[in-house]
Enzyme design. Structure first.
Site, mmCIF file in Angstrom:
data_model
loop_
_atom_site.group_PDB
_atom_site.id
_atom_site.type_symbol
_atom_site.label_atom_id
_atom_site.label_comp_id
_atom_site.label_asym_id
_atom_site.label_seq_id
_atom_site.Cartn_x
_atom_site.Cartn_y
_atom_site.Cartn_z
ATOM 1 N N ASP A 216 0.817 -1.216 0.000
ATOM 2 C CA ASP A 216 0.000 0.000 0.000
ATOM 3 C C ASP A 216 0.848 1.263 0.000
ATOM 4 O O ASP A 216 0.426 2.315 -0.476
ATOM 5 C CB ASP A 216 -0.897 0.018 1.239
ATOM 6 C CG ASP A 216 -2.259 -0.581 0.979
ATOM 7 O OD1 ASP A 216 -2.405 -1.321 -0.008
ATOM 8 O OD2 ASP A 216 -3.177 -0.314 1.779
ATOM 9 N N HIS B 161 -10.177 8.565 -1.465
ATOM 10 C CA HIS B 161 -10.492 7.155 -1.181
ATOM 11 C C HIS B 161 -11.239 7.131 0.148
ATOM 12 O O HIS B 161 -10.639 7.234 1.218
ATOM 13 C CB HIS B 161 -9.202 6.330 -1.100
ATOM 14 C CG HIS B 161 -9.420 4.886 -0.757
ATOM 15 N ND1 HIS B 161 -9.263 3.868 -1.665
ATOM 16 C CD2 HIS B 161 -9.783 4.284 0.406
ATOM 17 C CE1 HIS B 161 -9.521 2.709 -1.086
ATOM 18 N NE2 HIS B 161 -9.836 2.937 0.177
ATOM 19 N N GLY C 208 -11.591 2.871 6.059
ATOM 20 C CA GLY C 208 -10.362 3.635 6.075
ATOM 21 C C GLY C 208 -10.475 4.700 4.996
ATOM 22 O O GLY C 208 -11.097 4.473 3.956
ATOM 23 N N ASP D 140 -21.679 2.689 9.588
ATOM 24 C CA ASP D 140 -22.472 2.570 8.363
ATOM 25 C C ASP D 140 -23.092 3.935 8.063
ATOM 26 O O ASP D 140 -23.955 4.416 8.813
ATOM 27 C CB ASP D 140 -23.554 1.513 8.542
ATOM 28 C CG ASP D 140 -24.322 1.227 7.258
ATOM 29 O OD1 ASP D 140 -24.475 2.152 6.432
ATOM 30 O OD2 ASP D 140 -24.798 0.093 7.094
ATOM 31 N N PHE D 141 -22.656 4.568 6.976
ATOM 32 C CA PHE D 141 -23.134 5.917 6.678
ATOM 33 C C PHE D 141 -24.615 5.947 6.336
ATOM 34 O O PHE D 141 -25.285 6.964 6.555
ATOM 35 C CB PHE D 141 -22.301 6.539 5.555
ATOM 36 C CG PHE D 141 -21.104 7.287 6.050
ATOM 37 C CD1 PHE D 141 -21.068 8.668 6.026
ATOM 38 C CD2 PHE D 141 -20.014 6.605 6.581
ATOM 39 C CE1 PHE D 141 -19.975 9.365 6.504
ATOM 40 C CE2 PHE D 141 -18.909 7.282 7.058
ATOM 41 C CZ PHE D 141 -18.885 8.668 7.023
ATOM 42 N N GLY E 191 -15.936 2.599 -0.821
ATOM 43 C CA GLY E 191 -17.330 2.372 -0.464
ATOM 44 C C GLY E 191 -18.173 3.612 -0.275
ATOM 45 O O GLY E 191 -19.251 3.756 -0.872
ATOM 46 N N GLU F 25 -8.535 -2.680 -6.366
ATOM 47 C CA GLU F 25 -7.200 -2.984 -5.870
ATOM 48 C C GLU F 25 -6.770 -4.398 -6.242
ATOM 49 O O GLU F 25 -5.585 -4.656 -6.481
ATOM 50 C CB GLU F 25 -7.157 -2.777 -4.357
ATOM 51 C CG GLU F 25 -7.330 -1.322 -3.952
ATOM 52 C CD GLU F 25 -7.534 -1.138 -2.457
ATOM 53 O OE1 GLU F 25 -6.543 -0.811 -1.780
ATOM 54 O OE2 GLU F 25 -8.667 -1.330 -1.974
#
Length: 386
Positions: free
Chosen positions: A131, A191, A195, A265-266, A313, A367
């Site tokens: 990464d 991103h 994370g 969880d948005f 996400g 990825e």
């Protein structure tokens, strides 16, 4: 036979896997083995690896028929000297174990996964993809912490950056989507997942990124604090009597949006805000404030941005976050088209207003595909390989 790569992302309690054709980008199979070491789950990582093979076989994908040429492993931290896709041997494994303290949540289970996979598939080359690699050549002004230079040198303390595989892939996809040379673009890549990180990229090379020595620095994240005054740590240690390990655990696992609002969880966070939940509203406001702060800082570093891209996400799926992150930035050439932003979509798409100087995109990250292609790239570079 078409060549394929098995990509593994080994965590402390799960192993994610994908089998891909790196040349065509076709995903053949993917999945996750969860609850490692927990009741009802795989006993250990060796059992989880058998679970991966069993899941593939159950879907009709037998290892001997897949045309595997390599196994790619996502490794979060490569430290100062592992910054290219690297064929794994015992020396590399020993070095990764030494780097464990730099990413204690991520590197140790990744190393364990590599060891188990090498035992299970000894005849295939195993390639570690880091990464941190994309950010290895950050400008010194961006990579350097303003601490005692001798201490920093002795302990390899610098800003390494993370999510590099995603940032590189998405920046390249943005150029391809716009059909312009990557070398001509100034980009900001956001991103935003559990994370979260942001990078500023000029001509395909990063000039800034939000994460640092560890993945804890920068944006407010699902469970991580992001930027915090180091004095908070000393204060909690001295005055609250909290052990350093407890403080580290709190900043990694019980901070961020979860620490403030009790939720990562948005979708649920938005529902709670609509119902008048003050804690959820504050968590969201802090999250957006930090995000806008970084966007503004990176605009100052770049002078202007040709492209701003949302990925991962939250970035790919949360239109409210995208809107609130960029609202009020028309003076900087940044305007979102509300209809395009709110319209559900799959794949790469533009959400900026017609004629806006800065193009705003949503691009799904991949990825696993990037890791698969990195594997075949390093194998092709070996002497004697075609």
């Amino acid at each position: 036979m078409t060549r394929t790569v098995l990509v593994l992302n080994s965590g402390s309690s799960s192993v994610k896997y994908a089998v891909l054709e790196p040349d065509s980008g076709v995903l053949i199979a993917d999945g996750i083995v969860e609850r490692i070491g927990q009741e009802g789950g795989a006993h250990d990582h060796a059992a989880a690896m058998r679970g991966v093979f069993d899941s593939l076989a159950a879907d009709g994908h037998h290892l001997e028929d897949l045309g595997l040429v390599a196994v790619g492993h996502r490794v979060v931290h490569g430290g100062p000297d592992l910054y290219r896709p690297t064929i794994v041997d015992e020396t590399v494994i020993d070095r990764l174990k030494e780097l464990g303290p730099l990413a204690p949540l991520h590197n140790p289970p990744a190393v364990l996964g590599i060891e188990v996979a090498r035992d299970a598939l000894p005849d295939l080359p195993h390639v570690a993809v880091f990464d941190t690699a994309f950010f290895h050549d950050l400008p010194a002004a961006a990579a350097t912490y303003a601490i005692d230079a001798e201490v920093a040198r002795d302990w390899n303390i610098r800003r390494y950056g993370f999510h590099g595989t995603s940032h590189q892939y998405v920046s390249e996809q943005a150029a391809a989507f716009l059909d312009v040379p990557l070398e001509s673009l100034s980009q900001i890549v956001l991103h935003l997942g559990n994370g979260a990180s942001v990078s500023a990229i000029v001509g395909g090379r990063p000039v800034e990124t939000s994460m640092g020595l560890t993945p804890m620095e920068g944006l407010v994240m699902g469970t991580r604090s992001g930027d915090v005054d180091p004095g908070v740590i000393f204060y909690l240690w001295r005055e609250a009597g909290m052990p350093v390990e407890d403080i580290e655990s709190m900043l990694n696992r019980r901070s961020g949006v979860r620490g403030l609002g009790g939720e990562i969880d948005f979708r649920e966070l938005h529902r709670r805000i609509e119902s008048g939940d003050d804690a959820a509203e504050l968590a969201y406001e802090v999250y957006i404030h930090r995000l806008r702060k970084y966007i503004g800082a990176y605009l100052a570093i770049l002078g202007s941005a040709d492209v701003i891209t949302f990925t991962a996400g939250v970035g790919e799926n949360d239109a409210v976050v995208r809107r609130d992150a960029l609202t009020g930035l028309a003076a900087f050439g940044i305007e979102i088209d509300e209809h395009l932003n709110d319209s559900p979509g799959r794949g790469a798409r533009r959400i900026s207003a017609d004629g806006a100087p800065t193009t705003v995109l949503v691009i799904p990250t991949d990825e696993e595909l990037a890791i698969a292609r990195a594997c075949t790239g390093v194998l092709g570079a070996r002497p004697g390989d075609g």
